[in-house]
Design an enzyme around this catalytic site. Structure first.
Site, PDB file in Angstrom:
ATOM      1  NE  ARG A 118      -7.558   6.155   2.909  1.00  6.57           N
ATOM      2  CZ  ARG A 118      -8.393   5.731   3.845  1.00  6.57           C
ATOM      3  NH1 ARG A 118      -9.115   6.607   4.524  1.00  6.57           N
ATOM      4  NH2 ARG A 118      -8.520   4.448   4.118  1.00  6.57           N
ATOM      5  CG  ASP A 153      -9.633  -2.708  -4.186  1.00  8.44           C
ATOM      6  OD1 ASP A 153      -9.214  -2.040  -3.229  1.00  8.44           O
ATOM      7  OD2 ASP A 153     -10.401  -3.683  -4.044  1.00  8.44           O
ATOM      8  CE1 TYR A 185     -13.365  -6.548   1.766  1.00  3.38           C
ATOM      9  CE2 TYR A 185     -11.519  -7.974   1.180  1.00  3.38           C
ATOM     10  CZ  TYR A 185     -12.009  -6.845   1.812  1.00  3.38           C
ATOM     11  OH  TYR A 185     -11.153  -6.023   2.482  1.00  3.38           O
ATOM     12  NE  ARG A 204      -3.732  -1.153   2.353  1.00 11.96           N
ATOM     13  CZ  ARG A 204      -3.921  -1.522   3.625  1.00 11.96           C
ATOM     14  NH1 ARG A 204      -3.780  -0.649   4.595  1.00 11.96           N
ATOM     15  NH2 ARG A 204      -4.252  -2.751   3.922  1.00 11.96           N
ATOM     16  NE  ARG A 239     -10.159   8.028  -2.155  1.00 11.85           N
ATOM     17  CZ  ARG A 239     -11.398   8.473  -2.066  1.00 11.85           C
ATOM     18  NH1 ARG A 239     -11.763   9.544  -2.717  1.00 11.85           N
ATOM     19  NH2 ARG A 239     -12.292   7.826  -1.326  1.00 11.85           N
TER      20      ARG A 239
END
Lengths: 337, 337
Positions: free
Chosen positions: A27, A72, A147, A23, A36
């Site tokens: 962010r 993703d 998921y 990652r 973003r």
């Protein structure tokens, strides 16, 4: 061309250990947050130019030794039209989670190379710009299936595990469907230009050793065999890799990415020397003062010194609130070995 | 007197494996829910007669081979007056979590044997009624300290880990304070009549191997040494025991209770034969149909057959919504070996 990462994957690196971070385009980076702020997350994934731009950020600003495609693990469920969206503060939500075996049978059969063509486009944009290797990736079938059943993040995957135990047959059907699509997806990524792939089984840690063998390892193996002819190194990551490493080694991936529970030096003693090890700094160390970051990083590097098959990474992904300057400091420490 | 459990703890059991279950006196039992409907949780803990009554339930109704005192690992923080209460559906809440090193210094110095006398009373009520051994218990200092800092359950213990890394000195002060009180507390339990103790480090799985050694193992060791003269067997449990087992073995507990990730038969090969192993059925198996419960239980029993130091248990505690009849079935399968 900086090929430390590819050399380490072949267990042939005689220079310093390469570093990249799970990652790493995320962010915690102010440059990421600026992009973003203008685009919803999934738009960034779908737009090859934006995905390529974001992929480049940690290469440009941190100087890591490998890029990993910005995307993703849930693009495959999205192509299966289960209604994927991302809610800020919650994460991924699947609007129509699978509830019955009939739901699995009713899943569409997308041409994944067509449906996820935007990923190939991003890869083709990236390769000419990059002076470090580009890593492609996908979710492992167990995590992707979880998921699709849970519909959102879950602490214990209770619904998934109950399904798995009450109706293993349909659960295997689902895992196999995901695996076949994943093979196509990775093939597409490799044909477009990625030089290594990593398969993420983020949720495998809820499984017992026997369940892991049956429901996770089987499909890791199917995927490795499916892409074998492409001759691109494959890295396996799971939460729980500390415990499951010897099972993972059985199927001979190029590398195993290890969570932060284990002592990597001890693990090196039990994993065959033709399999590279990647990891495993506790990401929480990056909240600590500089001296501790330096001490822990140096200790890990010292322990793995002279190891031709070692790639520095975290034991899990970077978290959004980790201070950016601490990540920069970490990369600098590793590069200045 | 059924002493299978105590024999197994000494690695001298030549009969069938004994069984008890973590959280065996809990909400999954209709008999427990009937009592709990009339009394708040902490009242049940504080009242020796109620605590004894609840402790007896699984012995009477399930026929397990050991009783474990009904209590809570947070009675020590409660005696430290941090404002403990339980909210239905949330779990334990600490009203005044620790926020600074000064908060640690300001903690009261309770006489734990006086403050927790109600536990000794429950033990004295229980012993004459029991035909199986009685297990006492406590939380491990790392887990207890984490609750005191987080104030409630937490997925990743971010606040605790940041404290631990930014100010290890005050964190050690806290762990040492808890350890000293815990030694007094276990001594009191042993003097009142418990025949074994188990120390629960439920949250150790967030730690790296190095952090585990420094912040968890150190205090397990201090407690084992503190109660050594009492000559009562001690069992160590942590989430993460699969990974940390070799470290736990270094300090020579009587037994290690293993989570469900590991293959217990493999673990038996690396843990010295004078240390008993306890575990490690995945509790989620108890949501499955009878045939699967039977198959998984028999497989575990077969793998550990003839092992004089084996105690059947789950890899973690029983969950409130597990069907009672499945737990009954499990105990029956083990007893009918």
């Amino acid at each position: 061309m900086n090929d430390l990462f590819l050399k380490a994957l072949r267990c042939e690196n005689r220079s310093r250990a390469p570093i990249w971070l799970m990652r790493q385009a995320g962010r915690y980076m102010p440059q990421y947050r600026a992009i973003r702020a203008k685009h919803p997350f999934l738009d960034m994934v779908h737009d090859p130019e934006l995905a390529a731009e974001v992929t480049m950020l940690p290469v440009k600003h941190l100087g890591v030794d490998a890029a990993i495609l910005f995307s993703d693990i849930l693009v495959i469920p999205e192509a299966l039209r289960v209604g994927l969206h991302f809610d800020d503060g919650i994460g991924p939500i699947i609007d129509r989670p699978l509830q019955t075996a009939a739901d699995i049978d009713a899943l569409p059969k997308p041409d994944i190379k067509e449906a996820l063509q935007y990923v190939a486009q991003a890869i083709r944009l990236l390769r000419p710009q990059l002076k470090v290797p580009l890593i492609g990736f996908c979710g492992a079938p167990f995590t992707v299936a979880s998921y699709m059943i849970e519909g959102k993040s879950s602490k214990d995957l209770r619904t998934t595990k109950q399904w798995m135990m009450k109706d293993p047959k349909s659960f295997h059907t689902l895992l196999e469907k995901i695996s076949r699509l994943t093979i196509d997806y990775l093939e597409m990524q490799i044909e477009a230009g990625v030089q290594a792939v990593q398969i993420f089984d983020s949720w495998a840690n809820v499984l017992s050793h026997g369940q892991f063998r049956e429901f996770s390892l089987t499909y890791f193996k199917m995927i490795l065999e499916g892409i074998k002819s492409k001759n691109v190194p494959a890295i396996l990551f799971c939460r729980g890799s500390s415990v499951f490493a010897s099972q993972l080694a059985e199927i001979q991936p190029s590398a195993i990415s290890v969570d932060w529970n284990a002592d990597l030096m001890q693990m090196r003693k039990v994993i065959p020397r033709n399999i590279a090890l990647q990891g495993n700094l506790d990401p929480d160390v990056l909240y600590a003062p500089y001296d501790l970051i330096k001490r822990e990083t140096k200790a890990l590097l010292k322990g793995m010194k002279g190891e031709p098959g070692y790639i520095f990474n975290l034991g899990h992904g970077l978290l959004p609130d980790i201070p950016y300057e601490n990540v920069q400091a970490l990369v600098d420490i590793v590069r200045q070995q």
